[in-house]
Write a protein that holds these residues in place. Structure first.
Motif, PDB file in Angstrom:
ATOM      1  N   ALA A 162       0.741  -1.095   0.185  1.00  0.00           N
ATOM      2  CA  ALA A 162       0.034   0.005   0.014  1.00  0.00           C
ATOM      3  C   ALA A 162       0.786   1.082   0.099  1.00  0.00           C
ATOM      4  O   ALA A 162       0.572   2.199  -0.707  1.00  0.00           O
ATOM      5  CB  ALA A 162      -0.858   0.094   1.192  1.00  0.00           C
ATOM      6  N   LYS A 163       2.146   1.323   0.796  1.00  0.00           N
ATOM      7  CA  LYS A 163       2.786   2.484   1.029  1.00  0.00           C
ATOM      8  C   LYS A 163       3.642   2.553  -0.456  1.00  0.00           C
ATOM      9  O   LYS A 163       3.588   3.743  -0.767  1.00  0.00           O
ATOM     10  CB  LYS A 163       3.688   2.162   2.159  1.00  0.00           C
ATOM     11  CG  LYS A 163       4.771   3.494   2.435  1.00  0.00           C
ATOM     12  CD  LYS A 163       5.398   3.004   3.585  1.00  0.00           C
ATOM     13  CE  LYS A 163       6.283   4.476   3.770  1.00  0.00           C
ATOM     14  NZ  LYS A 163       7.084   4.439   5.013  1.00  0.00           N
ATOM     15  N   ALA A 164       4.044   1.342  -1.110  1.00  0.00           N
ATOM     16  CA  ALA A 164       4.952   1.516  -2.206  1.00  0.00           C
ATOM     17  C   ALA A 164       3.983   2.080  -3.507  1.00  0.00           C
ATOM     18  O   ALA A 164       4.722   2.669  -4.418  1.00  0.00           O
ATOM     19  CB  ALA A 164       5.446   0.373  -2.530  1.00  0.00           C
ATOM     20  N   THR A 165       2.732   1.757  -3.437  1.00  0.00           N
ATOM     21  CA  THR A 165       2.004   2.043  -4.577  1.00  0.00           C
ATOM     22  C   THR A 165       1.036   3.061  -4.416  1.00  0.00           C
ATOM     23  O   THR A 165       0.205   3.888  -5.253  1.00  0.00           O
ATOM     24  CB  THR A 165       0.842   0.628  -4.970  1.00  0.00           C
ATOM     25  OG1 THR A 165       0.369   0.266  -3.956  1.00  0.00           O
ATOM     26  CG2 THR A 165       1.731  -0.453  -5.120  1.00  0.00           C
ATOM     27  N   VAL A 167      -1.565   3.645  -2.172  1.00  0.00           N
ATOM     28  CA  VAL A 167      -2.850   3.428  -1.923  1.00  0.00           C
ATOM     29  C   VAL A 167      -3.218   2.912  -0.725  1.00  0.00           C
ATOM     30  O   VAL A 167      -2.242   2.702  -0.018  1.00  0.00           O
ATOM     31  CB  VAL A 167      -3.708   2.320  -2.972  1.00  0.00           C
ATOM     32  CG1 VAL A 167      -3.278   2.638  -4.408  1.00  0.00           C
ATOM     33  CG2 VAL A 167      -2.799   0.863  -2.930  1.00  0.00           C
ATOM     34  N   SER A 168      -4.679   2.644  -0.379  1.00  0.00           N
ATOM     35  CA  SER A 168      -4.864   2.348   0.922  1.00  0.00           C
ATOM     36  C   SER A 168      -4.575   0.849   1.014  1.00  0.00           C
ATOM     37  O   SER A 168      -4.430   0.001  -0.081  1.00  0.00           O
ATOM     38  CB  SER A 168      -6.305   2.619   1.344  1.00  0.00           C
ATOM     39  OG  SER A 168      -7.113   1.830   0.490  1.00  0.00           O
ATOM     40  N   ILE A 169      -4.426   0.158   2.355  1.00  0.00           N
ATOM     41  CA  ILE A 169      -4.358  -1.378   2.390  1.00  0.00           C
ATOM     42  C   ILE A 169      -5.656  -2.251   1.788  1.00  0.00           C
ATOM     43  O   ILE A 169      -5.373  -3.003   1.084  1.00  0.00           O
ATOM     44  CB  ILE A 169      -4.189  -1.776   3.935  1.00  0.00           C
ATOM     45  CG1 ILE A 169      -2.822  -1.179   4.177  1.00  0.00           C
ATOM     46  CG2 ILE A 169      -4.198  -3.260   3.982  1.00  0.00           C
ATOM     47  CD1 ILE A 169      -2.471  -1.499   5.837  1.00  0.00           C
ATOM     48  N   ASN A 170      -6.485  -1.470   2.030  1.00  0.00           N
ATOM     49  CA  ASN A 170      -8.133  -2.060   1.421  1.00  0.00           C
ATOM     50  C   ASN A 170      -7.821  -2.114  -0.106  1.00  0.00           C
ATOM     51  O   ASN A 170      -8.298  -3.158  -0.579  1.00  0.00           O
ATOM     52  CB  ASN A 170      -9.122  -1.483   1.891  1.00  0.00           C
ATOM     53  CG  ASN A 170      -9.417  -1.732   3.498  1.00  0.00           C
ATOM     54  OD1 ASN A 170      -9.185  -2.749   4.019  1.00  0.00           O
ATOM     55  ND2 ASN A 170     -10.288  -0.793   3.962  1.00  0.00           N
TER      56      ASN A 170
END
Length: 196
Positions: A162-165, A167-170
């Motif tokens: 999520a951090k690398a892309t 976006v949210s974890i969901n």
């Protein structure tokens, strides 16, 4: 450098392309820590991370000068995608350089059933499954392919993905779910067996 802190990435890119080298220094300063951490987390070797980090910014300079940056509002994602591709290129090159030759006379030793867990037939079946899986992954939409690759081939957690892309974890979990569903659907459609 202080005057650049209030500018957006896109404004800095535009300024750099127009000839202001200090604008690029500001971009570098803004993104270097996060980008280096991302690269280091994947390669886990400072020298390799340094090389990929430097190569990333060299590539960015070339692409900006050639007018190949068009993703307004997404400079950070574009930057990470370039680094990500360079990391993949590094591992591909590493794999090619570490390939073992079977031209020597002792190759029959490698296929003795009592010395290995699988024989050539088992290896061929497994190799075909891996080839089919790679083909299915290649047919996925880019966001799904990226999450699946990071999870299974780089052993990253969904929090890291999520951090690398960005976006949210969901969202990362959703992309993984759809990637697996799409792979199963394509495998069934093309009668591809994914287990030995």
């Amino acid at each position: 450098m202080q005057i650049f802190s209030s500018l957006t990435d896109e404004q800095l890119v535009k300024s750099y392309v127009e000839g202001n080298n200090e604008a690029f220094d500001a971009l570098l300063l803004r993104h270097q820590s996060k980008l280096f951490s991302y690269i280091m987390r994947i390669v886990r070797n400072r020298d390799i991370a340094d090389d990929i980090f430097q190569e990333t910014f060299v590539k960015i300079i070339m692409m900006l000068k050639q007018g190949r940056y068009t993703e307004n509002g997404k400079f950070s994602a574009w930057l990470h995608r370039i680094a990500h591709n360079l990391i993949i290129d590094y591992y591909r090159q590493e794999r090619v350089e570490n390939t073992v030759s079977t031209d020597d006379n002792e190759t029959d030793m490698l296929n003795r059933r009592d010395l290995c867990e699988t024989n050539v037939e088992d290896w061929l079946v497994e190799n075909q499954i891996h080839t089919d899986v790679r083909r299915l992954i290649g047919a996925l939409p880019e966001p799904q392919r990226e999450v699946l690759t990071m999870r299974y081939y780089r052993d990253m957690s969904f929090k890291e993905i999520a951090k690398a892309t960005g976006v949210s974890i969901n969202t990362a979990l959703g992309r993984m779910r759809y990637a697996l569903l799409n792979m199963r659907r394509m495998a069934a459609k093309h009668n591809i067996q994914l287990t030995a």
